[in-house]
Structures are given as structure tokens and as C-alpha cells.
Scaffold this motif. Sequence first.
Motif, PDB file in Angstrom:
ATOM      1  N   SER A 193       0.831  -1.213   0.000  1.00 38.36           N
ATOM      2  CA  SER A 193       0.000   0.000   0.000  1.00 38.36           C
ATOM      3  C   SER A 193       0.861   1.257   0.000  1.00 38.36           C
ATOM      4  O   SER A 193       0.580   2.226  -0.725  1.00 38.36           O
ATOM      5  N   ALA A 194       1.950   1.215   0.800  1.00 38.98           N
ATOM      6  CA  ALA A 194       2.837   2.385   0.843  1.00 38.98           C
ATOM      7  C   ALA A 194       3.504   2.617  -0.504  1.00 38.98           C
ATOM      8  O   ALA A 194       3.623   3.765  -0.978  1.00 38.98           O
ATOM      9  N   ILE A 195       3.952   1.527  -1.146  1.00 39.75           N
ATOM     10  CA  ILE A 195       4.579   1.647  -2.467  1.00 39.75           C
ATOM     11  C   ILE A 195       3.590   2.173  -3.490  1.00 39.75           C
ATOM     12  O   ILE A 195       3.914   3.023  -4.325  1.00 39.75           O
ATOM     13  N   TYR A 196       2.339   1.709  -3.403  1.00 37.70           N
ATOM     14  CA  TYR A 196       1.314   2.159  -4.355  1.00 37.70           C
ATOM     15  C   TYR A 196       1.062   3.661  -4.223  1.00 37.70           C
ATOM     16  O   TYR A 196       1.038   4.390  -5.218  1.00 37.70           O
ATOM     17  N   TRP A 197       0.876   4.126  -2.968  1.00 35.87           N
ATOM     18  CA  TRP A 197       0.584   5.545  -2.773  1.00 35.87           C
ATOM     19  C   TRP A 197       1.783   6.421  -3.138  1.00 35.87           C
ATOM     20  O   TRP A 197       1.616   7.524  -3.674  1.00 35.87           O
ATOM     21  N   ARG A 198       2.994   5.940  -2.836  1.00 36.83           N
ATOM     22  CA  ARG A 198       4.180   6.717  -3.213  1.00 36.83           C
ATOM     23  C   ARG A 198       4.312   6.826  -4.724  1.00 36.83           C
ATOM     24  O   ARG A 198       4.625   7.909  -5.258  1.00 36.83           O
ATOM     25  N   ALA A 199       4.048   5.722  -5.428  1.00 31.77           N
ATOM     26  CA  ALA A 199       4.107   5.757  -6.896  1.00 31.77           C
ATOM     27  C   ALA A 199       3.047   6.698  -7.459  1.00 31.77           C
ATOM     28  O   ALA A 199       3.307   7.443  -8.421  1.00 31.77           O
ATOM     29  N   LEU A 200       1.854   6.691  -6.825  1.00 30.93           N
ATOM     30  CA  LEU A 200       0.784   7.578  -7.296  1.00 30.93           C
ATOM     31  C   LEU A 200       1.167   9.054  -7.090  1.00 30.93           C
ATOM     32  O   LEU A 200       0.967   9.891  -7.983  1.00 30.93           O
ATOM     33  N   ILE A 201       1.735   9.353  -5.912  1.00 32.98           N
ATOM     34  CA  ILE A 201       2.124  10.738  -5.616  1.00 32.98           C
ATOM     35  C   ILE A 201       3.202  11.214  -6.583  1.00 32.98           C
ATOM     36  O   ILE A 201       3.126  12.313  -7.145  1.00 32.98           O
ATOM     37  N   TYR A 202       4.221  10.355  -6.818  1.00 38.59           N
ATOM     38  CA  TYR A 202       5.293  10.746  -7.736  1.00 38.59           C
ATOM     39  C   TYR A 202       4.769  10.918  -9.155  1.00 38.59           C
ATOM     40  O   TYR A 202       5.216  11.807  -9.891  1.00 38.59           O
ATOM     41  N   SER A 203       3.827  10.077  -9.551  1.00 35.60           N
ATOM     42  CA  SER A 203       3.260  10.185 -10.903  1.00 35.60           C
ATOM     43  C   SER A 203       2.531  11.519 -11.081  1.00 35.60           C
ATOM     44  O   SER A 203       2.692  12.205 -12.101  1.00 35.60           O
ATOM     45  N   VAL A 204       1.735  11.893 -10.064  1.00 37.60           N
ATOM     46  CA  VAL A 204       1.011  13.159 -10.134  1.00 37.60           C
ATOM     47  C   VAL A 204       1.985  14.334 -10.180  1.00 37.60           C
ATOM     48  O   VAL A 204       1.827  15.293 -10.957  1.00 37.60           O
ATOM     49  N   LEU A 205       3.037  14.260  -9.333  1.00 39.43           N
ATOM     50  CA  LEU A 205       4.018  15.350  -9.308  1.00 39.43           C
ATOM     51  C   LEU A 205       4.749  15.471 -10.649  1.00 39.43           C
ATOM     52  O   LEU A 205       5.022  16.581 -11.118  1.00 39.43           O
ATOM     53  N   ILE A 206       5.069  14.333 -11.258  1.00 40.34           N
ATOM     54  CA  ILE A 206       5.766  14.371 -12.554  1.00 40.34           C
ATOM     55  C   ILE A 206       4.872  14.992 -13.623  1.00 40.34           C
ATOM     56  O   ILE A 206       5.323  15.808 -14.426  1.00 40.34           O
ATOM     57  N   VAL A 207       3.585  14.613 -13.627  1.00 39.58           N
ATOM     58  CA  VAL A 207       2.653  15.178 -14.614  1.00 39.58           C
ATOM     59  C   VAL A 207       2.530  16.687 -14.433  1.00 39.58           C
ATOM     60  O   VAL A 207       2.581  17.462 -15.401  1.00 39.58           O
ATOM     61  N   ILE A 208       2.388  17.140 -13.174  1.00 38.99           N
ATOM     62  CA  ILE A 208       2.280  18.580 -12.903  1.00 38.99           C
ATOM     63  C   ILE A 208       3.554  19.308 -13.318  1.00 38.99           C
ATOM     64  O   ILE A 208       3.509  20.401 -13.919  1.00 38.99           O
ATOM     65  N   ALA A 209       4.728  18.706 -13.022  1.00 45.03           N
ATOM     66  CA  ALA A 209       5.994  19.336 -13.402  1.00 45.03           C
ATOM     67  C   ALA A 209       6.122  19.463 -14.918  1.00 45.03           C
ATOM     68  O   ALA A 209       6.585  20.499 -15.428  1.00 45.03           O
ATOM     69  N   VAL A 210       5.712  18.415 -15.640  1.00 44.85           N
ATOM     70  CA  VAL A 210       5.777  18.459 -17.107  1.00 44.85           C
ATOM     71  C   VAL A 210       4.881  19.579 -17.652  1.00 44.85           C
ATOM     72  O   VAL A 210       5.268  20.330 -18.555  1.00 44.85           O
ATOM     73  N   ILE A 211       3.670  19.703 -17.079  1.00 44.80           N
ATOM     74  CA  ILE A 211       2.742  20.745 -17.545  1.00 44.80           C
ATOM     75  C   ILE A 211       3.319  22.134 -17.307  1.00 44.80           C
ATOM     76  O   ILE A 211       3.271  23.007 -18.175  1.00 44.80           O
ATOM     77  N   TYR A 212       3.902  22.348 -16.116  1.00 41.60           N
ATOM     78  CA  TYR A 212       4.430  23.667 -15.783  1.00 41.60           C
ATOM     79  C   TYR A 212       5.710  23.990 -16.557  1.00 41.60           C
ATOM     80  O   TYR A 212       5.980  25.155 -16.872  1.00 41.60           O
TER      81      TYR A 212
ATOM     82  N   PRO B 127       6.000  25.208 -21.164  1.00 39.84           N
ATOM     83  CA  PRO B 127       6.272  26.513 -21.812  1.00 39.84           C
ATOM     84  C   PRO B 127       7.746  26.884 -21.804  1.00 39.84           C
ATOM     85  O   PRO B 127       8.258  27.440 -22.798  1.00 39.84           O
ATOM     86  N   LEU B 128       8.438  26.607 -20.708  1.00 40.42           N
ATOM     87  CA  LEU B 128       9.871  26.906 -20.652  1.00 40.42           C
ATOM     88  C   LEU B 128      10.648  26.072 -21.659  1.00 40.42           C
ATOM     89  O   LEU B 128      11.568  26.581 -22.321  1.00 40.42           O
ATOM     90  N   PHE B 129      10.252  24.820 -21.809  1.00 45.92           N
ATOM     91  CA  PHE B 129      10.904  23.951 -22.793  1.00 45.92           C
ATOM     92  C   PHE B 129      10.730  24.502 -24.201  1.00 45.92           C
ATOM     93  O   PHE B 129      11.679  24.556 -24.993  1.00 45.92           O
TER      94      PHE B 129
END
Length: 293
Positions: free
Chosen positions: A12-31, A34-36
Motif C-alpha cells: 500500500s505504501a509503495i502504491y501511494w508513493r508511486a501515485l504521488i510521484y506520478s502526479v508530481l511528474i505530470v504537474i511538473a511536465v505541464i508547468y 512553456p519553458l521547454f
Amino acid sequence: MSAPSQDNALRSAIYWRALIYSVLIVIAVIYLAPLFVMVVTSLKSLDEIRSGNMMSLPIEVTFEPWIQAWSSACLGLECSGIKGFFWNSIKMVVPAVAISAVLGAFNGYVLTKWRFRGHNIIFGMMLFACFIPFQIVLLPMSQVLGFLGLANTTSGLVLVHVVYGLGFTTLFFRNYYEAFPNELIRAAIMDGAGFFTIFKRVLLPSSGPILVVSVIWQFTNIWNDFIFGASFASGDSAPITVALNNLVNSSTGVKEYNVHMAAAITAALPTLLVYVVAGRYFVRGLMAGSVKG
């Protein structure tokens, strides 16, 4: 706890950590998208920009747009690049940040350690000034600058930003000094220290965190300001933000998107540098000044 329960908790901990990192990566890519686009566009030739995808990497990297943006891009009828306006912003932001920070520290010192009758009213009026929109002060400020002979000068912009930023720096330092022990001030007085000696030898050496907050806040606001720059400066005295607007909106010649992107990144570099160097102290300084309000 049994072994199956431990395995379930671990999964469960691995699942939630993977979910959190996935969301953060998607948000970082979106932000960062434009700079890219800005960076890769600034490294392409105009022909490649017109024929390719704006998200694609440059086939042949060229730094000519950066050189052109700095030294030979046309802003209206003059083709001297943005370098002169970049130095105008440096000459504006350095004294404005230094003066407003020192005056804010002095105000905070007086309003907390040398209180006088009506100090709360004075502080309240300075706080009220923080919430006055830029547009309201344009006309009276232009009259003041004209009366002082500072209209259309870098010195006039320095004065404007010092006056407008003084409320914020006073708030920062006042809240920070509110938590400073009064016993140290009394001990310094008993040792013979005077008003300015206490400020210089006792308060200022311990003001590093809140000084960083004030510098970052003021530097960002002043460097990125456009309204004051467009209203109170023109021609060779304009700051980089006004020059960037003139470059992008120039109605003569071909729209050189690679040059525009290079100029925009150049204009953003000083602010980025300040955050990289001192950004980690920003939240620490704000928290240090939030112990007492």
C-alpha cells in the motif's frame, strides 16, 4: 503484526508513493512545457521554426538568436538589442532593493523597540499602502516625479519602487523584530549602547533570514514590473520589461520568434538566479517573522 499484514502495508505504501510521484511528474511536465518551448525555439533558426513542430528539439543548434537579442535586435526604429535596457534594470533594482530593505529594517526597529504614541496608527497606514493598486498611484506619482525633476529617469523609478515597497519591507522586519528578545535591547542600553548602535550592532547582525525574504520579494516585484516602467520611463531609460514588450510588439520586419524567446529568457535569468541562490532561505525567513503578528 503478522507477515501478510506487513506485506499489505508495504504494498500500500509503495502504491501511494508511486501515485504521488506520478502526479508530481505530470504537474511538473505541464508547468515546464512553456519553458521547454521557449528554450528550444530560441536555439532554432527561423526556417526550422516555420517547418517543424514547436515541441521538437532543434536539428541544428544556433546561438545567433541570443546574440541578436542581446546586441542587434530592433526595438522600434533602433536596432541595438536589449543589453542597454538590461543594465537599466540592474541600475534600478539594486539601489531600490537596498534602500527599501534598510529603511524597512529601520522602521521595524523603531515600531517594535522604540515605540511612540500613535505607532499603531503609523504601522496601520503603512500596511494600508501595501494594498493600494498600482493604477491609483500613477497620476500623483507622476506629479511628484515631475516636481522633483526625476521624470523619465532611472532615479525616478528607484524612488517609485522604494516608496511602493516600503510598506512590505516594514511589515516583514516589524514582525521579525517583534519576536526579538527585549532583554537584549535593555542589556545593550545598560552597557551604554545608543539608538543607532543597537540597530547596527544588535538587530542587523541577526536579521539575515528576514533580509533574504525582503530582497527576494523586492527584487522579484521590481524586476518584473511593467506598469511603473512604462509609465515613468521611456526611450533609453526604460527597464528590460518595457524593452521586451517593444521588441515583441514591433510592427516592422519579420516576427523573429527565436529572438523573442531568447530575449524573454534573458530577462527572466536574474530573477531565476536570485531564487536559486537564496530561495531556500525564503520560507525559513517568513516563518521566523510569523511568530508574532
